[in-house]
Design a protein around this motif. Structure first.
Motif, mmCIF file in Angstrom:
data_model
loop_
_atom_site.group_PDB
_atom_site.id
_atom_site.type_symbol
_atom_site.label_atom_id
_atom_site.label_comp_id
_atom_site.label_asym_id
_atom_site.label_seq_id
_atom_site.Cartn_x
_atom_site.Cartn_y
_atom_site.Cartn_z
ATOM 1 N N UNK A 147 96.266 12.898 -9.340
ATOM 2 C CA UNK A 147 97.358 12.323 -10.115
ATOM 3 C C UNK A 147 96.830 11.162 -10.943
ATOM 4 N N UNK A 148 97.445 10.968 -12.115
ATOM 5 C CA UNK A 148 97.043 9.863 -12.958
ATOM 6 C C UNK A 148 98.059 9.597 -14.046
ATOM 7 N N UNK A 149 97.777 8.574 -14.851
ATOM 8 C CA UNK A 149 98.676 8.130 -15.914
ATOM 9 C C UNK A 149 98.178 8.644 -17.256
ATOM 10 N N UNK A 150 99.038 9.345 -18.008
ATOM 11 C CA UNK A 150 98.656 9.855 -19.320
ATOM 12 C C UNK A 150 98.505 8.677 -20.290
ATOM 13 N N UNK A 151 97.305 8.526 -20.848
ATOM 14 C CA UNK A 151 97.052 7.470 -21.832
ATOM 15 C C UNK A 151 97.212 7.972 -23.253
ATOM 16 N N UNK A 152 96.848 9.258 -23.451
ATOM 17 C CA UNK A 152 96.850 9.770 -24.826
ATOM 18 C C UNK A 152 97.014 11.282 -24.785
ATOM 19 N N UNK A 153 97.754 11.826 -25.739
ATOM 20 C CA UNK A 153 97.906 13.278 -25.885
ATOM 21 C C UNK A 153 98.053 13.571 -27.361
ATOM 22 N N UNK A 154 97.129 14.353 -27.909
ATOM 23 C CA UNK A 154 97.181 14.614 -29.351
ATOM 24 C C UNK A 154 96.649 16.019 -29.648
#
Length: 713
Positions: free
Chosen positions: A79-86
């Protein structure tokens, strides 16, 4: 109506999970049920026979240290935190690039999704917490996941997760959910194996086998997980034995119930007569086999023969001679053929070989109109027809004479055990049975798959047949292919061009890219569209006949098609076989396809044209090119990779009767099954005391009795 031996059916055992309709499983609504049934998954038994393609071992995968220190190929679920999605790269590729940061750390994990749907960005927006599951791939900028599974935060993952293929439009994840729901009722799986047999062979209970197969827990050792993935676990062994026992019981009961058979003696020299009518000089090998068959027909016991002969060895002439002996003795004969084209060709050949001895002949095909079918059934029932030839249509009620003396099954690998039994079971006196196979079968494989038949081999090549010169071309060398075809046409020949599929796979998908339309386009442009005709399984029977007639006459000397041309077609002028995408065919298919040319005694050639540069595939093609002996090729192929899919992964009409068992790999298990079957049937011929086993036999025969595809492709 599906054929079934008259005494092979028992009422379904009360509550047997295998027979429960698929609609009884949670999460299977009307739409999903329709899709599953269209793909042959009609019961819970069919569903739980869907074996996982692989297993994800997620024990210890929930650990970011695996990301920081892992090598390529490590499985993770973090599990983790989404920093960027492009979106990245070519817009048409819809490539979504995501960066996810460790919750309480600095490690960044990148993930890439290809062909991503627009709605995926809402699941992977910056600031969201998600769980990603997949296999790491080391890249210059750090570890990366390709097409990982996206789960909600807090989702509990299984220690070991089975991965299934989709079934039609039912996605793999949905298949997993449905299988999991069905598995809760595994204790209701009817056990067809007698307890003493299971104990002697150390077989686990069926419920335990099903749970190990579909839901292995964290206690499963790594070695057992490997066995599960490779199909050789205790679970597979248990479920395979159920199938082998059912097959063995069916064959044992058919053998015991056969009784006697009508006697047919050769008093008029049928071998010479058939040879004269067909315009053939029989080889020594043909004469030996004919003598063996005539001895069987005169013995008073039902003949049960498997005649194996290499391509062009003259099996049809042998079978016609046996048919002539029965017909001249006042008997009746039925020929079961794999396709309409082969049935029509055999009908023409039989008319020459049998001449007036057969009287009127009935031809029944899948394309036969209802009215013509009714007329044929009437004359057959009244005994006005003693010779019937056709496809699986003759398996239906009224398709064969009431008193049947000889059954000839051509190309046995296109039919299942059930069809073989359906032609002879429940008849008295029992018909003689002659099964033909143009696929050279190694003796070990033949004994495993056809243990109820006596093997006889025809290996001598007729005197006028020359070996077909086979050559491996460079991938994609269209110029060389065109020149080779042009030379064959200039010599007055006919050319077959065979492709793996009717429609080639799109560039972004795996599988052969060459289809019928693609080949027709570039070959038509290079060699003249007015010389080209196509032939494949989606065409009507009449269109197929017209295409083949145009090819035979030479008005269209270049035929492009699928493996519909693989078996039985005899065009003496054909002098070149070109196989595009050759690596997608099995060894036996390649050998059979090249056997379609040079049948008029002329020099002939076969050109194998692969699509790719795969080293292993090309080595296999080179072996085919270097060897013209089908029996040698078969032995080498069996030694190299076991029984496998000897007929190729896209072989139409392959027998799907066995789902877990491999008769060659499981030869010791098969021997045990035959021993158990003989004992059970001797003590309880009607299986009255073994209702679950009786139902298993019926279920397996019904599965094997599904009509084969009318044409390949």
């Amino acid at each position: 109506m599906k054929p079934r031996p008259a005494d092979a059916i028992a009422p379904p055992p009360e509550g047997d999970l295998q027979d429960a309709p698929i609609e009884s499983v949670q999460f299977v609504g009307p739409t999903v049920a329709t899709v599953l049934r269209s793909r042959g998954v009609a019961t819970v038994g069919d569903l739980l026979a869907q074996r996982p393609r692989r297993y994800l071992d997620l024990r210890g995968a929930d650990d970011w240290r695996r990301v920081r220190h892992a090598q390529s190929g490590t499985l993770i679920s973090v599990e983790g935190l989404i920093e960027d999605a492009r979106w990245a790269g070519n817009p048409r590729a819809r490539r979504l690039s995501v960066a996810m940061r460790e919750p309480r750390g600095t490690t960044v994990l990148r993930a890439v999704f290809f062909h991503a749907k627009a709605g995926m960005t809402s699941k992977l927006s910056p600031g969201m917490t998600v769980r990603l599951t997949g296999t790491l791939k080391q890249q210059p900028n750090g570890p990366e996941l390709v097409q990982p599974k996206v789960l909600a935060p807090g989702t509990r993952t299984r220690a070991i997760e089975p991965i299934y293929a989709g079934i039609g439009s039912v996605a793999p994840g949905t298949v997993l959910r449905i299988v999991t729901a069905a598995l809760e009722r595994a204790s209701r799986w009817g056990d067809p194996v007698p307890p003493d047999v299971a104990q002697a062979l150390h077989l686990p209970p069926p419920a335990a086998a099903l749970r190990l197969l579909h839901a292995p827990d964290a206690s499963v050792p790594p070695a057992v997980l490997v066995d599960l993935a490779q199909g050789r676990s205790d679970a597979h062994r248990r479920l395979a034995f159920e199938e082998l026992l059912a097959v063995s019981v069916a064959l044992e009961r058919a053998r015991r119930s056969a009784g006697g058979a009508r006697v047919f003696t050769d008093e008029t020299g049928v071998a010479e007569l058939a040879g004269q009518r067909l315009g053939l000089t029989l080889t020594g090998g043909q004469r030996e086999v004919i003598a063996t068959l005539l001895g069987d027909l005169a013995s008073g016991r039902p003949m049960r023969r498997l005649l194996v002969g290499d391509v062009g060895s003259g099996k049809t002439a042998v079978a016609i001679t046996a048919s002539l002996a029965v017909l001249r003795g006042g008997g009746t004969v039925a020929w079961l053929c794999p396709t309409t084209l082969v049935a029509a060709q055999h009908a023409r050949t039989l008319e020459r070989g049998l001449s007036g001895d057969a009287g009127p002949m009935a031809v029944l095909l899948g394309s036969t109109t209802p009215r013509a079918r009714r007329q044929a059934e009437r004359v057959i029932a009244e005994g006005l027809v003693r010779m019937v030839i056709g496809t699986h249509a003759i398996l239906e009620a009224g398709g064969t004479p009431p008193a049947l003396d000889l059954v000839v099954i051509d190309e046995q690998h296109r039919f299942g055990v059930a069809q073989r039994l359906a032609m002879v079971a429940g008849r008295s006196p029992s018909p003689h049975l002659l099964v033909l196979s143009a696929t050279p079968i190694p003796r070990t494989l033949a004994l495993a798959q056809y243990g109820d038949l006596d093997l006889v081999t025809l290996s001598e090549r007729p005197a006028n047949r020359q070996p077909v010169t086979t050559r491996l071309a460079q991938p994609g060398d269209r110029t060389f292919v065109q020149r080779t075809i042009q030379r064959a046409l200039d010599a007055g020949g006919r050319v077959f061009v065979v492709v793996p599929r009717i429609d080639g796979a799109p560039d972004e998908e795996d599988g052969p890219k060459t289809g019928v339309a693609d080949a027709e386009a570039w070959l038509g442009e290079a060699l003249g569209r007015d010389r080209v005709v196509v032939l494949h399984g989606r065409m009507t029977a009449e269109a197929q006949k017209e295409a083949l007639d145009a090819f035979r006459r030479g008005t269209h000397p270049l035929l492009i098609g699928t493996t519909v041309v693989e078996v039985g077609l005899d065009v003496p002028e054909a002098n070149l076989m070109v196989i595009l995408g050759a690596e997608f065919f099995g060894v036996a298919q390649l050998h059979q396809l090249r056997g379609r040319v040079g049948r008029g005694g002329q020099r002939a050639a076969c050109l194998l044209v692969p699509e790719g540069e795969d080293e292993e595939s090309n080595a296999r093609l080179e072996e085919v090119a270097a060897c013209s002996d089908g029996f040698v090729l078969a032995e080498r192929d069996l030694a190299r990779r076991g029984a496998g899919e000897w007929f190729g992964e896209r072989q139409s009409g392959a027998d799907l009767t066995l789902r877990f068992a491999d008769p060659v790999r499981d030869v010791a298990l098969l021997a045990a099954a035959r021993e158990a079957a003989a004992r059970v049937v001797a003590e309880d011929p009607s299986l009255a005391s073994h209702p679950t086993l009786s139902r298993a036999v019926h279920r397996l025969l019904q599965r094997g009795a599904s009509p084969v595809a009318e044409e390949a492709g």
